[in-house]
Design a protein around this motif. Structure first.
Motif, short mmCIF file in Angstrom:
data_model
loop_
_atom_site.label_atom_id
_atom_site.label_comp_id
_atom_site.label_asym_id
_atom_site.label_seq_id
_atom_site.Cartn_x
_atom_site.Cartn_y
_atom_site.Cartn_z
N PRO A 113 0.80 -1.24 0.00
CA PRO A 113 0.00 0.00 0.00
C PRO A 113 0.83 1.28 0.00
N HIS A 114 2.08 1.22 0.51
CA HIS A 114 2.92 2.42 0.58
C HIS A 114 3.83 2.58 -0.64
N HIS A 115 3.69 1.70 -1.61
CA HIS A 115 4.42 1.78 -2.89
C HIS A 115 5.95 1.79 -2.67
N TYR A 116 6.43 0.75 -2.04
CA TYR A 116 7.86 0.62 -1.79
C TYR A 116 8.56 -0.07 -2.96
N PHE A 117 9.75 0.44 -3.33
CA PHE A 117 10.74 -0.34 -4.06
C PHE A 117 11.52 -1.12 -3.00
N VAL A 118 11.97 -2.30 -3.33
CA VAL A 118 12.76 -3.10 -2.38
C VAL A 118 14.12 -3.37 -2.99
N ALA A 119 15.18 -2.98 -2.26
CA ALA A 119 16.55 -3.21 -2.71
C ALA A 119 17.18 -4.24 -1.78
N THR A 120 17.45 -5.43 -2.32
CA THR A 120 17.97 -6.52 -1.50
C THR A 120 18.72 -7.52 -2.36
N GLN A 121 19.58 -8.28 -1.71
CA GLN A 121 20.27 -9.40 -2.34
C GLN A 121 19.84 -10.72 -1.69
N ASP A 122 18.88 -10.64 -0.78
CA ASP A 122 18.43 -11.81 -0.02
C ASP A 122 17.48 -12.65 -0.88
N PHE A 123 17.80 -13.93 -1.03
CA PHE A 123 17.00 -14.82 -1.87
C PHE A 123 15.62 -15.05 -1.26
N THR A 124 15.53 -15.08 0.08
CA THR A 124 14.24 -15.27 0.75
C THR A 124 13.28 -14.13 0.46
N VAL A 125 13.82 -12.91 0.44
CA VAL A 125 12.97 -11.74 0.17
C VAL A 125 12.54 -11.72 -1.30
N THR A 126 13.45 -12.00 -2.21
CA THR A 126 13.12 -11.94 -3.64
C THR A 126 12.06 -12.98 -4.02
N THR A 127 12.15 -14.17 -3.45
CA THR A 127 11.13 -15.19 -3.73
C THR A 127 9.78 -14.81 -3.12
N GLY A 128 9.81 -14.17 -1.95
CA GLY A 128 8.56 -13.72 -1.33
C GLY A 128 7.91 -12.58 -2.09
N LEU A 129 8.73 -11.72 -2.72
CA LEU A 129 8.19 -10.58 -3.47
C LEU A 129 7.44 -11.02 -4.73
N LYS A 130 7.79 -12.15 -5.27
CA LYS A 130 7.17 -12.59 -6.52
C LYS A 130 5.69 -12.92 -6.35
N SER A 131 5.28 -13.19 -5.12
CA SER A 131 3.87 -13.49 -4.87
C SER A 131 3.04 -12.24 -4.56
N ILE A 132 3.70 -11.08 -4.40
CA ILE A 132 3.01 -9.83 -4.08
C ILE A 132 2.97 -8.96 -5.33
N PRO A 133 1.79 -8.59 -5.83
CA PRO A 133 1.74 -7.75 -7.03
C PRO A 133 2.12 -6.30 -6.73
N GLY A 134 2.82 -5.69 -7.69
CA GLY A 134 3.13 -4.26 -7.57
C GLY A 134 4.30 -3.94 -6.67
N VAL A 135 5.37 -4.77 -6.69
CA VAL A 135 6.56 -4.50 -5.88
C VAL A 135 7.79 -4.49 -6.79
N PRO A 136 8.37 -3.32 -7.10
CA PRO A 136 9.60 -3.28 -7.91
C PRO A 136 10.79 -3.76 -7.10
#
Length: 253
Positions: A113-136
């Motif tokens: 809802p807050h329109h965040y871009f996420v900058a990370t190298q963590d594989f756990t975070v990147t795989t979790g982001l793929k299930s959430i729509p609208g997260v660059p």
């Protein structure tokens, strides 16, 4: 190669702008892994991110990400110094900190809802982001910052909106603002505020006039059976000239 990468980033940013209502300044949520990779590859985050995204940015992190770097020791001391320069956003784990990956995913919730871009190298975070729509997603590869292409969940969400199955975040915001303008609450559809009082209007002047009394009406007698109707004849009065005409003629003779 740099021009091609910039064109691809521009295309991806416009996708999130038009479909998920992203606006400048872009809020970028960073963790310790991204800062460590930037330190290792000698990347200036504050200078290069605004150039790459072609707009103003706000760099931020969470208290859980900072505490995780503190527990990891001296090896990530440089990354900790970089991360401390950014804004610290309040997360729900203030009293009981969790891992940085879990904290970042909780900040995004289910719809970002807050329109965040996420900058990370963590594989756990990147795989979790793929299930959430609208997260660059931003990450570092080959000494360069890369904005990842929209995930499949984001593409499916946009397609569902175009088919009319869902309402886009931009449309939800416009509907919400229209409801607030009209004073309609979201729960019961009731109007907020006081009811408008009707203005007292003056009575119609015609309705204030006194009614005229009607005089007695003459009733004509109906002729009885067998009696003929009498014809009323009106005698015509002769004019003075016509009455005196013969006498005047005799006198003149």
């Amino acid at each position: 190669m740099k021009i091609k990468r910039q064109k691809q980033a521009k295309k991806t940013i416009s996708f999130y702008k038009y479909n998920f209502n992203f606006r400048q300044p872009f809020q970028i949520l960073l963790d310790g892994t991204f800062c460590q990779a930037a330190l290792k590859n000698k990347i200036q985050i504050k200078e290069q991110l605004p150039k790459y995204l072609m707009g103003e940015v706000q760099l931020c992190t969470t208290s859980c990400a900072l505490k995780e770097l503190e527990t990891l020791g001296k090896e990530l001391y440089g990354a900790k110094l970089i991360l401390q320069r950014f804004q610290v956003r309040r997360c729900p784990h203030f009293k009981s900190p969790v891992s940085a990956s879990e904290c970042l995913l909780s900040m995004l919730d289910k719809t970002n809802p807050h329109h965040y871009f996420v900058a990370t190298q963590d594989f756990t975070v990147t795989t979790g982001l793929k299930s959430i729509p609208g997260v660059p997603l931003l990450y570092i590869i080959l000494n360069t910052i890369v904005l990842d292409k929209p995930s499949q969940s984001s593409l499916d969400h946009v397609q569902a909106v175009q088919l009319g199955e869902l309402v886009s975040p931009a449309q939800q915001q416009s509907i919400r603002s229209l409801k607030e303008e009209q004073g309609i609450s979201g729960k019961g559809g009731e109007r907020r505020g006081k009811k408008r009082k009707r203005k007292q209007s003056n009575p119609n002047p015609l309705s204030c006039l006194k009614k005229k009394k009607k005089g007695p009406t003459l009733q004509l007698k109906k002729p009885e059976e067998g009696e003929k109707k009498k014809r009323s004849r009106h005698k015509r009065r002769k004019t003075d000239g016509a009455a005196d005409g013969p006498a005047a003629a005799i006198n003149n003779t």
